[in-house]
Write a protein that holds these residues in place. Structure first.
Motif, PDB file in Angstrom:
ATOM      1  N   LYS A   2      -5.148  -5.373  -7.634  1.00 38.76           N
ATOM      2  CA  LYS A   2      -3.985  -4.487  -7.601  1.00 38.76           C
ATOM      3  C   LYS A   2      -3.421  -4.399  -6.194  1.00 38.76           C
ATOM      4  O   LYS A   2      -4.063  -4.748  -5.224  1.00 38.76           O
ATOM      5  N   LYS A   3      -2.193  -3.897  -6.116  1.00 40.93           N
ATOM      6  CA  LYS A   3      -1.504  -3.790  -4.834  1.00 40.93           C
ATOM      7  C   LYS A   3      -1.413  -2.338  -4.375  1.00 40.93           C
ATOM      8  O   LYS A   3      -1.349  -1.428  -5.184  1.00 40.93           O
ATOM      9  N   GLU A  25       0.930 -10.304   2.691  1.00 40.47           N
ATOM     10  CA  GLU A  25       1.892 -10.827   1.719  1.00 40.47           C
ATOM     11  C   GLU A  25       1.266 -11.978   0.935  1.00 40.47           C
ATOM     12  O   GLU A  25       1.458 -12.079  -0.281  1.00 40.47           O
ATOM     13  N   THR A  26       0.498 -12.815   1.612  1.00 36.47           N
ATOM     14  CA  THR A  26      -0.139 -13.964   0.972  1.00 36.47           C
ATOM     15  C   THR A  26      -1.094 -13.533  -0.136  1.00 36.47           C
ATOM     16  O   THR A  26      -1.118 -14.123  -1.212  1.00 36.47           O
ATOM     17  N   GLN A  28      -0.962 -10.674  -1.605  1.00 37.73           N
ATOM     18  CA  GLN A  28      -0.232  -9.663  -2.374  1.00 37.73           C
ATOM     19  C   GLN A  28      -0.902  -8.291  -2.293  1.00 37.73           C
ATOM     20  O   GLN A  28      -1.148  -7.634  -3.284  1.00 37.73           O
ATOM     21  N   SER A  30       0.327  -5.555  -0.593  1.00 40.39           N
ATOM     22  CA  SER A  30       1.217  -4.407  -0.607  1.00 40.39           C
ATOM     23  C   SER A  30       2.617  -4.790  -1.045  1.00 40.39           C
ATOM     24  O   SER A  30       3.052  -5.928  -0.883  1.00 40.39           O
ATOM     25  N   LEU A  31       3.317  -3.813  -1.572  1.00 41.33           N
ATOM     26  CA  LEU A  31       4.699  -4.007  -1.977  1.00 41.33           C
ATOM     27  C   LEU A  31       5.663  -3.727  -0.826  1.00 41.33           C
ATOM     28  O   LEU A  31       6.735  -4.289  -0.758  1.00 41.33           O
ATOM     29  N   GLN A 124      -9.050  -8.861   2.002  1.00 46.35           N
ATOM     30  CA  GLN A 124      -9.542  -8.832   0.629  1.00 46.35           C
ATOM     31  C   GLN A 124     -10.663  -7.808   0.464  1.00 46.35           C
ATOM     32  O   GLN A 124     -10.724  -7.102  -0.544  1.00 46.35           O
TER      33      GLN A 124
END
Length: 139
Positions: A2-3, A25-26, A28, A30-31, A124
């Motif tokens: 999840k983000k 970003e790579t 994913q 955070s939005l 991660q």
């Protein structure tokens, strides 16, 4: 995985800011990103959001050694704001001084002390920790 909706990066090193944002970003992570080059800029911009409890970041990555207002000074200001106490703050510093690590642990809002350099594996691991804590994660 999840983000996080919004992550705030506060660091005076432009390479760290750029690299961390790109790595996040790579994977994913955070939005949305809020990025500040020192504690003063961060405080000035975050204070209204924190006071109104609106658009508050879900997680803060905070460097300790910065100009104008360092990470310690920013932490001292954030503890005075009730809503800020609920935001997990991760100290991300090149300092391996045990006094810094001990001092960071004295702040209840500091979730962890991470020694630079930051890496995809550390990001991660952070994502997994936040997910395990149920920290405002978004699908």
């Amino acid at each position: 995985m999840k983000k996080i909706n919004t992550i705030c990066i506060i660091d005076d090193d432009p390479i760290f800011r750029f690299g961390t944002k790109k790595m996040m970003e790579t994977v994913q992570f955070s939005l949305k990103f809020l990025v500040y080059k020192n504690g003063k800029d961060a405080f000035d911009n975050l204070l209204p959001q924190l006071q109104m409890n609106s658009n508050v970041p879900d997680v803060i990555l905070l460097d300790l050694n910065m100009p104008l207002m360092d990470g310690w000074q920013l932490l001292d200001e954030l503890v005075k704001i009730p809503t800020a106490k609920n935001i997990p703050i991760y100290i991300v510093s090149s300092s391996v001084d045990s006094r810094d690590i001990k001092k960071a642990k004295s702040y209840k809002m500091v979730s962890k002390y991470i020694v630079k350099p930051f890496s995809v594996s550390k990001i991660q691991q952070l994502m997994e920790e936040l997910e395990n804590q149920g920290q405002s994660l978004k699908e």
